[in-house]
Design a protein around this motif. Structure first.
Motif, PDB file in Angstrom:
ATOM      1  N   ALA A   1      37.902  36.122  41.313  1.00  7.09           N
ATOM      2  CA  ALA A   1      38.130  34.735  40.883  1.00  7.09           C
ATOM      3  C   ALA A   1      38.779  33.867  41.953  1.00  7.09           C
ATOM      4  CB  ALA A   1      38.997  34.720  39.621  1.00  7.09           C
ATOM      5  N   GLN A   2      39.503  34.496  42.883  1.00  4.79           N
ATOM      6  CA  GLN A   2      40.228  33.732  43.904  1.00  4.79           C
ATOM      7  C   GLN A   2      39.848  34.217  45.308  1.00  4.79           C
ATOM      8  OE1 GLN A   2      42.022  31.147  43.093  1.00  4.79           O
ATOM      9  NE2 GLN A   2      41.901  31.504  40.884  1.00  4.79           N
ATOM     10  N   PRO A   3      38.592  34.065  45.691  1.00  4.34           N
ATOM     11  CA  PRO A   3      38.177  34.585  47.008  1.00  4.34           C
ATOM     12  C   PRO A   3      38.834  33.881  48.177  1.00  4.34           C
ATOM     13  CG  PRO A   3      36.445  33.213  46.037  1.00  4.34           C
ATOM     14  CD  PRO A   3      37.487  33.410  44.971  1.00  4.34           C
TER      15      PRO A   3
ATOM     16  N   ALA B   1      45.804  47.268  35.119  1.00  3.24           N
ATOM     17  CA  ALA B   1      46.238  47.069  36.500  1.00  3.24           C
ATOM     18  C   ALA B   1      45.045  46.923  37.437  1.00  3.24           C
ATOM     19  CB  ALA B   1      47.119  48.232  36.943  1.00  3.24           C
ATOM     20  N   VAL B   2      44.078  47.810  37.322  1.00  2.00           N
ATOM     21  CA  VAL B   2      42.916  47.764  38.215  1.00  2.00           C
ATOM     22  C   VAL B   2      42.059  46.536  37.908  1.00  2.00           C
ATOM     23  CG1 VAL B   2      40.879  49.008  39.034  1.00  2.00           C
ATOM     24  CG2 VAL B   2      42.939  50.273  38.414  1.00  2.00           C
ATOM     25  N   HIS B   3      41.886  46.255  36.619  1.00  2.00           N
ATOM     26  CA  HIS B   3      41.114  45.063  36.230  1.00  2.00           C
ATOM     27  C   HIS B   3      41.779  43.799  36.773  1.00  2.00           C
ATOM     28  CE1 HIS B   3      38.986  42.102  33.813  1.00  2.00           C
ATOM     29  NE2 HIS B   3      40.161  41.645  33.391  1.00  2.00           N
ATOM     30  N   GLY B   4      43.094  43.728  36.691  1.00  6.78           N
ATOM     31  CA  GLY B   4      43.788  42.560  37.204  1.00  6.78           C
ATOM     32  C   GLY B   4      43.562  42.372  38.687  1.00  6.78           C
ATOM     33  N   CYS B   5      43.567  43.462  39.431  1.00 10.82           N
ATOM     34  CA  CYS B   5      43.364  43.393  40.875  1.00 10.82           C
ATOM     35  C   CYS B   5      41.971  42.867  41.205  1.00 10.82           C
ATOM     36  CB  CYS B   5      43.585  44.774  41.491  1.00 10.82           C
ATOM     37  SG  CYS B   5      43.276  44.860  43.277  1.00 10.82           S
ATOM     38  N   VAL B   6      40.943  43.493  40.636  1.00 11.82           N
ATOM     39  CA  VAL B   6      39.585  43.087  40.987  1.00 11.82           C
ATOM     40  C   VAL B   6      39.259  41.698  40.438  1.00 11.82           C
ATOM     41  CG1 VAL B   6      38.780  45.453  41.220  1.00 11.82           C
ATOM     42  CG2 VAL B   6      38.559  44.304  39.007  1.00 11.82           C
ATOM     43  N   SER B   7      39.833  41.345  39.290  1.00 16.07           N
ATOM     44  CA  SER B   7      39.589  40.016  38.731  1.00 16.07           C
ATOM     45  C   SER B   7      40.132  38.929  39.649  1.00 16.07           C
ATOM     46  CB  SER B   7      40.221  39.891  37.341  1.00 16.07           C
ATOM     47  OG  SER B   7      39.599  40.763  36.413  1.00 16.07           O
ATOM     48  N   LEU B   8      41.305  39.161  40.211  1.00 15.16           N
ATOM     49  CA  LEU B   8      41.879  38.199  41.152  1.00 15.16           C
ATOM     50  C   LEU B   8      41.032  38.109  42.422  1.00 15.16           C
ATOM     51  CD1 LEU B   8      45.700  38.896  40.827  1.00 15.16           C
ATOM     52  CD2 LEU B   8      44.537  36.742  40.321  1.00 15.16           C
TER      53      LEU B   8
END
Length: 239
Positions: free
Chosen positions: A170-172, A160-167
């Motif tokens: 990757a999508q600034p 969950a946390v990885h998904g949040c920070v990855s987005l």
């Protein structure tokens, strides 16, 4: 800027490797992209020949990974600083520290955690992240605020946390909320409370109206307990 370097003497290989890594780290910081880390550019910055770089790193990928791993010790330090006290609150602090680390080092995080791995086995960076997460979760299992296998629970919350920070990385340009910290806090609270509740759910759920009523009662009791004087620090998974 380049420097001229004398030929390394026998036994100075470790020193040369460190100089190459410092040169690569400088290029990474200046450019903000791993694309700048060509072996030729790093050799020029370090003042050595390109073959000298090959003596220590098989290819660009190996060099990039080694450079990015140089900041990974900071993650362990941040976890250690946030452990202690109530384990559930500490777990929340560790989750926020993880997100803060990833967003403070977006290039390194993207290279080590957001790309497919070429070699076999678990990459060192991922193994280190998971180890820290399992340690924080295990303490919560010991106090029974979480129930289940610590590794399975940690994997879910880590995802969950990885998904949040990855987005976020990757999508600034996505129209994220202005308060990024509030978004991260929301994800961490959902992951923490969701995991705590999920392990106690029956296989067959009652009608949604009954679920809503039970959750309303649960929330009201937690809110009442939260205003009682206690010695725990704020800012954890449950706050």
């Amino acid at each position: 800027m380049t420097t001229r370097r004398v030929r390394a003497r026998r036994g100075e290989g470790a020193l040369l490797r460190e100089e190459i890594l410092r040169a690569a780290e400088g290029l990474l910081d200046e450019s903000g992209s791993e694309d700048a880390l060509t072996l030729r550019a790093v050799a020029l910055r370090a003042g050595v020949s390109t073959p000298s770089v090959y003596l220590h790193f098989a290819d660009k990928e190996a060099l990039v990974e080694a450079v990015c791993l140089r900041v990974w010790g900071e993650l362990g330090r941040m976890f250690s600083e946030n452990l202690g006290g109530d384990p559930f609150l500490a777990l929340g602090r560790c989750g926020r520290a993880y997100a803060r680390f990833a967003l403070d080092h977006p290039v390194q995080y993207r290279v080590l955690m957001m790309r497919a791995t070429a070699g076999p086995g678990v990459p060192p960076a991922a193994a280190e992240c998971f180890r820290h997460m399992v340690g924080a979760v295990s303490a919560c299992v010991e106090t029974r605020v979480l129930e289940g296998d610590p590794e399975e629970l940690a994997l879910g919350m880590w995802s969950a946390v990885h998904g949040c920070v990855s987005l976020l990385i990757a999508q600034p340009s996505f129209p994220w909320p202005r308060d990024r910290e509030a978004l991260i806090d929301h994800i961490i609270r959902v992951a923490g409370f969701g995991t705590a509740v999920y392990s106690r759910l029956p296989q067959t759920l009652p009608p949604s109206a009954d679920v809503a009523a039970a959750l309303d009662d649960f929330g009201a009791r937690l809110a009442a307990d939260a205003v009682k004087p206690r010695g725990d620090e704020p800012g954890g998974a449950g706050e």
